[in-house]
Design an enzyme around this catalytic site. Sequence first.
Site, PDB file in Angstrom:
ATOM      1  N   ASP A  32      29.185  25.334  57.248  1.00 20.06           N
ATOM      2  CA  ASP A  32      30.124  26.257  55.914  1.00 20.06           C
ATOM      3  C   ASP A  32      30.252  24.940  54.922  1.00 20.06           C
ATOM      4  O   ASP A  32      30.615  25.175  54.137  1.00 20.06           O
ATOM      5  CB  ASP A  32      31.412  27.392  56.373  1.00 20.06           C
ATOM      6  CG  ASP A  32      30.348  28.243  57.749  1.00 20.06           C
ATOM      7  OD1 ASP A  32      29.441  28.239  58.013  1.00 20.06           O
ATOM      8  OD2 ASP A  32      31.487  28.468  58.200  1.00 20.06           O
ATOM      9  N   PHE A  33      31.301  23.985  55.512  1.00 15.79           N
ATOM     10  CA  PHE A  33      31.904  22.963  54.659  1.00 15.79           C
ATOM     11  C   PHE A  33      30.719  22.406  53.738  1.00 15.79           C
ATOM     12  O   PHE A  33      31.372  22.184  52.449  1.00 15.79           O
ATOM     13  CB  PHE A  33      32.519  22.089  55.444  1.00 15.79           C
ATOM     14  CG  PHE A  33      33.758  21.190  54.607  1.00 15.79           C
ATOM     15  CD1 PHE A  33      34.640  21.731  53.695  1.00 15.79           C
ATOM     16  CD2 PHE A  33      32.860  19.909  54.696  1.00 15.79           C
ATOM     17  CE1 PHE A  33      35.354  20.517  53.217  1.00 15.79           C
ATOM     18  CE2 PHE A  33      33.497  18.772  53.573  1.00 15.79           C
ATOM     19  CZ  PHE A  33      35.167  18.705  53.293  1.00 15.79           C
ATOM     20  N   ASP A  36      29.652  24.568  50.742  1.00 12.19           N
ATOM     21  CA  ASP A  36      30.864  25.188  49.693  1.00 12.19           C
ATOM     22  C   ASP A  36      30.870  24.060  49.109  1.00 12.19           C
ATOM     23  O   ASP A  36      30.633  23.717  47.915  1.00 12.19           O
ATOM     24  CB  ASP A  36      32.476  25.124  50.644  1.00 12.19           C
ATOM     25  CG  ASP A  36      32.517  26.737  51.610  1.00 12.19           C
ATOM     26  OD1 ASP A  36      31.841  27.756  51.447  1.00 12.19           O
ATOM     27  OD2 ASP A  36      33.549  26.638  52.939  1.00 12.19           O
ATOM     28  N   SER A  81      10.112  60.800  51.428  1.00 12.62           N
ATOM     29  CA  SER A  81      10.759  60.751  52.381  1.00 12.62           C
ATOM     30  C   SER A  81       9.586  61.021  53.616  1.00 12.62           C
ATOM     31  O   SER A  81       8.744  61.257  53.257  1.00 12.62           O
ATOM     32  CB  SER A  81      11.674  61.252  53.010  1.00 12.62           C
ATOM     33  OG  SER A  81      10.952  62.635  52.406  1.00 12.62           O
ATOM     34  N   GLU A 113       7.595  50.014  63.730  1.00 13.15           N
ATOM     35  CA  GLU A 113       8.976  49.596  62.792  1.00 13.15           C
ATOM     36  C   GLU A 113      10.061  50.172  62.945  1.00 13.15           C
ATOM     37  O   GLU A 113      10.145  51.590  63.670  1.00 13.15           O
ATOM     38  CB  GLU A 113       9.312  49.507  61.211  1.00 13.15           C
ATOM     39  CG  GLU A 113       8.062  47.926  61.136  1.00 13.15           C
ATOM     40  CD  GLU A 113       7.766  48.678  58.875  1.00 13.15           C
ATOM     41  OE1 GLU A 113       9.140  49.296  58.557  1.00 13.15           O
ATOM     42  OE2 GLU A 113       6.739  48.379  58.672  1.00 13.15           O
ATOM     43  N   LYS A 115      13.654  51.848  62.443  1.00 14.38           N
ATOM     44  CA  LYS A 115      14.128  53.158  61.583  1.00 14.38           C
ATOM     45  C   LYS A 115      15.438  52.966  61.357  1.00 14.38           C
ATOM     46  O   LYS A 115      16.061  53.111  62.142  1.00 14.38           O
ATOM     47  CB  LYS A 115      13.908  54.156  61.947  1.00 14.38           C
ATOM     48  CG  LYS A 115      14.267  55.275  60.326  1.00 14.38           C
ATOM     49  CD  LYS A 115      13.559  56.505  60.606  1.00 14.38           C
ATOM     50  CE  LYS A 115      13.396  57.415  59.805  1.00 14.38           C
ATOM     51  NZ  LYS A 115      15.151  57.825  59.372  1.00 14.38           N
ATOM     52  N   ASP A 117      19.061  52.906  60.462  1.00 12.83           N
ATOM     53  CA  ASP A 117      20.456  53.962  59.895  1.00 12.83           C
ATOM     54  C   ASP A 117      21.212  53.562  58.402  1.00 12.83           C
ATOM     55  O   ASP A 117      22.834  52.534  58.647  1.00 12.83           O
ATOM     56  CB  ASP A 117      20.996  54.390  61.198  1.00 12.83           C
ATOM     57  CG  ASP A 117      21.313  55.540  60.528  1.00 12.83           C
ATOM     58  OD1 ASP A 117      21.150  56.394  59.513  1.00 12.83           O
ATOM     59  OD2 ASP A 117      22.116  56.112  61.513  1.00 12.83           O
ATOM     60  N   TYR A 230       8.646  47.378  53.154  1.00 11.47           N
ATOM     61  CA  TYR A 230       7.731  47.731  52.403  1.00 11.47           C
ATOM     62  C   TYR A 230       7.198  47.427  50.331  1.00 11.47           C
ATOM     63  O   TYR A 230       8.246  46.583  50.415  1.00 11.47           O
ATOM     64  CB  TYR A 230       8.298  49.493  51.765  1.00 11.47           C
ATOM     65  CG  TYR A 230       7.424  50.335  51.097  1.00 11.47           C
ATOM     66  CD1 TYR A 230       6.037  50.129  51.654  1.00 11.47           C
ATOM     67  CD2 TYR A 230       7.548  51.155  50.612  1.00 11.47           C
ATOM     68  CE1 TYR A 230       4.971  51.033  50.687  1.00 11.47           C
ATOM     69  CE2 TYR A 230       6.113  51.713  49.980  1.00 11.47           C
ATOM     70  CZ  TYR A 230       5.020  52.296  50.096  1.00 11.47           C
ATOM     71  OH  TYR A 230       4.039  52.541  49.636  1.00 11.47           O
ATOM     72  N   LYS A 316      11.622  60.424  65.987  1.00 10.59           N
ATOM     73  CA  LYS A 316      13.289  59.841  65.992  1.00 10.59           C
ATOM     74  C   LYS A 316      14.037  59.632  67.201  1.00 10.59           C
ATOM     75  O   LYS A 316      12.985  60.055  68.453  1.00 10.59           O
ATOM     76  CB  LYS A 316      13.892  61.884  65.539  1.00 10.59           C
ATOM     77  CG  LYS A 316      13.681  61.626  63.880  1.00 10.59           C
ATOM     78  CD  LYS A 316      14.407  60.784  62.924  1.00 10.59           C
ATOM     79  CE  LYS A 316      15.908  61.771  62.337  1.00 10.59           C
ATOM     80  NZ  LYS A 316      16.359  61.128  61.698  1.00 10.59           N
ATOM     81  N   CYS A 410      56.820  70.094  68.082  1.00 17.26           N
ATOM     82  CA  CYS A 410      55.952  69.036  68.279  1.00 17.26           C
ATOM     83  C   CYS A 410      56.006  69.050  69.885  1.00 17.26           C
ATOM     84  O   CYS A 410      56.803  68.706  70.322  1.00 17.26           O
ATOM     85  CB  CYS A 410      56.738  67.869  67.237  1.00 17.26           C
ATOM     86  SG  CYS A 410      56.691  66.357  67.873  1.00 17.26           S
ATOM     87  N   CYS A 413      59.289  66.134  69.828  1.00 20.88           N
ATOM     88  CA  CYS A 413      60.331  65.842  69.880  1.00 20.88           C
ATOM     89  C   CYS A 413      60.841  67.166  69.598  1.00 20.88           C
ATOM     90  O   CYS A 413      61.817  67.843  69.301  1.00 20.88           O
ATOM     91  CB  CYS A 413      60.487  65.098  68.395  1.00 20.88           C
ATOM     92  SG  CYS A 413      60.227  66.006  67.484  1.00 20.88           S
ATOM     93  N   CYS A 428      54.347  67.540  62.062  1.00 24.59           N
ATOM     94  CA  CYS A 428      55.688  67.334  62.713  1.00 24.59           C
ATOM     95  C   CYS A 428      56.551  67.040  61.818  1.00 24.59           C
ATOM     96  O   CYS A 428      56.065  65.992  61.185  1.00 24.59           O
ATOM     97  CB  CYS A 428      55.838  66.454  63.774  1.00 24.59           C
ATOM     98  SG  CYS A 428      57.529  65.850  64.077  1.00 24.59           S
ATOM     99  N   CYS A 433      61.628  61.670  64.757  1.00 26.19           N
ATOM    100  CA  CYS A 433      60.279  61.657  65.818  1.00 26.19           C
ATOM    101  C   CYS A 433      59.434  60.883  66.522  1.00 26.19           C
ATOM    102  O   CYS A 433      59.434  59.827  66.049  1.00 26.19           O
ATOM    103  CB  CYS A 433      58.892  63.180  65.701  1.00 26.19           C
ATOM    104  SG  CYS A 433      58.077  62.696  66.556  1.00 26.19           S
TER     105      CYS A 433
HETATM  106  S1  IVH Z   1       8.951  53.177  55.440  1.00 25.00           S
HETATM  107  C1  IVH Z   1       6.593  56.192  52.612  1.00 25.00           C
HETATM  108  N1  IVH Z   1      10.820  52.264  57.246  1.00 25.00           N
HETATM  109  O1  IVH Z   1      13.249  55.963  56.741  1.00 25.00           O
HETATM  110  C2  IVH Z   1       7.439  55.435  53.279  1.00 25.00           C
HETATM  111  N2  IVH Z   1      11.986  53.352  56.004  1.00 25.00           N
HETATM  112  O2  IVH Z   1      12.129  59.309  55.952  1.00 25.00           O
HETATM  113  C3  IVH Z   1       8.966  55.660  53.288  1.00 25.00           C
HETATM  114  N3  IVH Z   1      13.540  53.809  56.923  1.00 25.00           N
HETATM  115  O3  IVH Z   1      14.263  56.962  52.744  1.00 25.00           O
HETATM  116  C4  IVH Z   1       9.846  54.474  54.130  1.00 25.00           C
HETATM  117  N4  IVH Z   1      13.624  52.268  58.213  1.00 25.00           N
HETATM  118  O4  IVH Z   1      15.608  54.720  54.737  1.00 25.00           O
HETATM  119  C5  IVH Z   1      10.626  53.172  56.019  1.00 25.00           C
HETATM  120  N5  IVH Z   1      11.247  50.326  58.961  1.00 25.00           N
HETATM  121  C6  IVH Z   1      11.523  51.225  57.789  1.00 25.00           C
HETATM  122  C7  IVH Z   1      12.382  52.135  57.704  1.00 25.00           C
HETATM  123  C8  IVH Z   1      12.695  52.675  56.614  1.00 25.00           C
HETATM  124  C9  IVH Z   1      14.349  52.738  58.218  1.00 25.00           C
HETATM  125  C10 IVH Z   1      14.079  55.220  55.738  1.00 25.00           C
HETATM  126  C11 IVH Z   1      14.227  54.644  54.549  1.00 25.00           C
HETATM  127  C12 IVH Z   1      13.505  56.519  54.724  1.00 25.00           C
HETATM  128  C13 IVH Z   1      13.435  56.852  55.099  1.00 25.00           C
HETATM  129  C14 IVH Z   1      12.829  58.065  55.553  1.00 25.00           C
END
Ligand code: IVH
Length: 672
Positions: A32-33, A36, A81, A113, A115, A117, A230, A316, A410, A413, A428, A433
Amino acid sequence: MANVKDNIESLRSKIRKHEYQYYVLGEPLIADFEFDQLYKSLEKLEQENPNLITPDSPTQRIGSDLTKEFRTIRHKVSMLSLSNTYNEDELIAFDNRIKENVDSPEEVSYVVELKIDGVSASLIYEDGKLKTAVTRGDGVSGEEITNNVKTIKSVPLSISENKWKAIDLYQFEVRGEIFMEIDAFQEYNSEREKRGEKTFANPRNSTAGTIKMQDPKIVAERPLDIFTYYLIADSRNIQTHSESLELLAELGFKVNKNYKLCNNINEVVDYCNFWENERVKLPYETDGVVIKVNSLDQQSELGTIAKSPRWAVAYKFKPKQATTRIKDIRWQVGRTGAVTPVADLEPVLLAGSTISHATLHNMDEIRRKDIRLNDKVIIEKGGDVIPKIVKVIDEERNEFSQKLQPPKVCPVCSSKLFQPDGEVAIYCQNPNCRAQIKGNLEHFSSRGAMDIEGMGKAIIDQFVELELLKNIADIYNLKTKRDELISIERLGEKSVDNLLNAIEESKNKSFEKVLFALGIRYIGAGVAQKLSDSFKNIDEIINADEEKVTSIHDIGQSVFYSLRQYFSIDQNLDLIKKLKLAGLNFESSKVEKSGSKLDGLKFVITGTLPTLSREEAKSLIESNGGSVVTTVSKNTNLLLAGEKAGSKLSKAEKLGINIIDESGLFKMIQND
Ligand code: IVH
């Protein structure tokens, strides 16, 4: 000159390489140094040659401009989506649909892949440089977040020319998921808690909140990261999604390594099942798997229905759930006096950790879910840090289940509880307290506040029970009770002396820390800092009127009312007197050190100043003892006017207020 330019460019490419090694690959090549040092050399050269600064320089990740309004940008290609699947049968049905709709079903393969969050975003590159970053929004258009995305170190600001030119990638778009790693999120969240700020329920919420912040400097301090998944580009060189992912990685983007090319749906199912169990081991949150047809030709053959592509689907994961029994429901009193229910559970293993408590939030939640003592319940840990009770298993309810009544007094107390109009929370109100005292002591001693090492929860509990501590000022009296402390079981001479030393040391803490440590509602670390920048000492704050307090940038009425409420209580004023006597710092070093040439003068700023920004002019005035208010009134002493001054100028003229320009201000504060 050419030499400097070359030097700058060579430093930049070194820094870019090391950023890539560290933030994208996680394989740093230097310490790191050393990094920097490189960064500082570049900064220095750029400072000396500001004409050579380019927006894609690694030093330009953190801009200084606040985003006043997030511009709306229409996506060139809608951000779709995905439809969801939840089990093997649905995955097989998806595979069948695909096969029915392509010309060569025998050639279908899938990329799977994780997904992630987080929050999706689109990054647009032109001539190898990041131009714009946009949120998903409603899928058709989103908001521009370029300045914030630039702060994410794993996002390349520029791509080396030989890489993109070789395949004619003059313009391309990359989509990905911005997220926070779980550990980094938890650390950040607990810092927020210590500062008295609201915590986030999970990394995703925290990411979503951060990416829309107005100040990129603050965004830069948060642990944001990105996985890209993507690539949208007109390039004949890319024929499959897996090639896109490889190309993304080659261009310097961060791609999650756990993707897999599957030749049939059974392999897809195996992948989903594998990660259903393994995902708890990942350092980031995932909520499923994304399955994409690999061939781009087949993707376009399949097309899109409504808002989802036909060529991709999400699987999911099941939420992390467990069944257990509510042993007890306790009412917990927080530092502010809020009384909240907490369920004690029979310990159960969930997503890698043993769970024995769940929050119940408030009585409304208990009524809505009809939660009773001794109930068998399903608990769930979504992205949330603290597990929640999803539902009661009605069939298992028996004669031992017991409805809960909210407490009237409470639990600590026994003083009568109070429910403000329109709030579900109950409070309270007894400042003596023990629970509140303990909460206040914990906050006062915590790391972001007075940072008294050794003064943790357990010691505080013990000292309060033994009545050694009744309020925060008592901490500074402990040294007179050394013998008594040493006689306490488990506390040896050494640890007592260490503690007393740490207490003495805390007296050196700055005014802003002391102010924050008092634990006044709405006075988090940031607000405390601003107050200590604007007021000379605590007495000025105690006596400040509403105008003075709310004229401070980003400080509103709620802070003023909270201060007024706090200082209207004699016990609090007495506490401050005692802390002053103990030697704590109630004087602002910042305001005192600078001049007082503008003492007591109220300024209004209008128009564009030739060299200073509004913020700079304001802090200059404030550091010289003046204050800045927003509206011109007869109480205004001076109007600082720049170019294109409007109605404020004419109003000031009408009221006969002195009008000065920037150089007039400089004259007023210059040293003779
Ligand atoms: S592909 C048409 N790949 O999931 C392709 N999405 O409902 C759409 N997400 O809005 C996206 N990991 O926010 C893709 N490996 C991944 C993902 C991914 C998370 C999310 C993304 C998208 C939602 C799909």
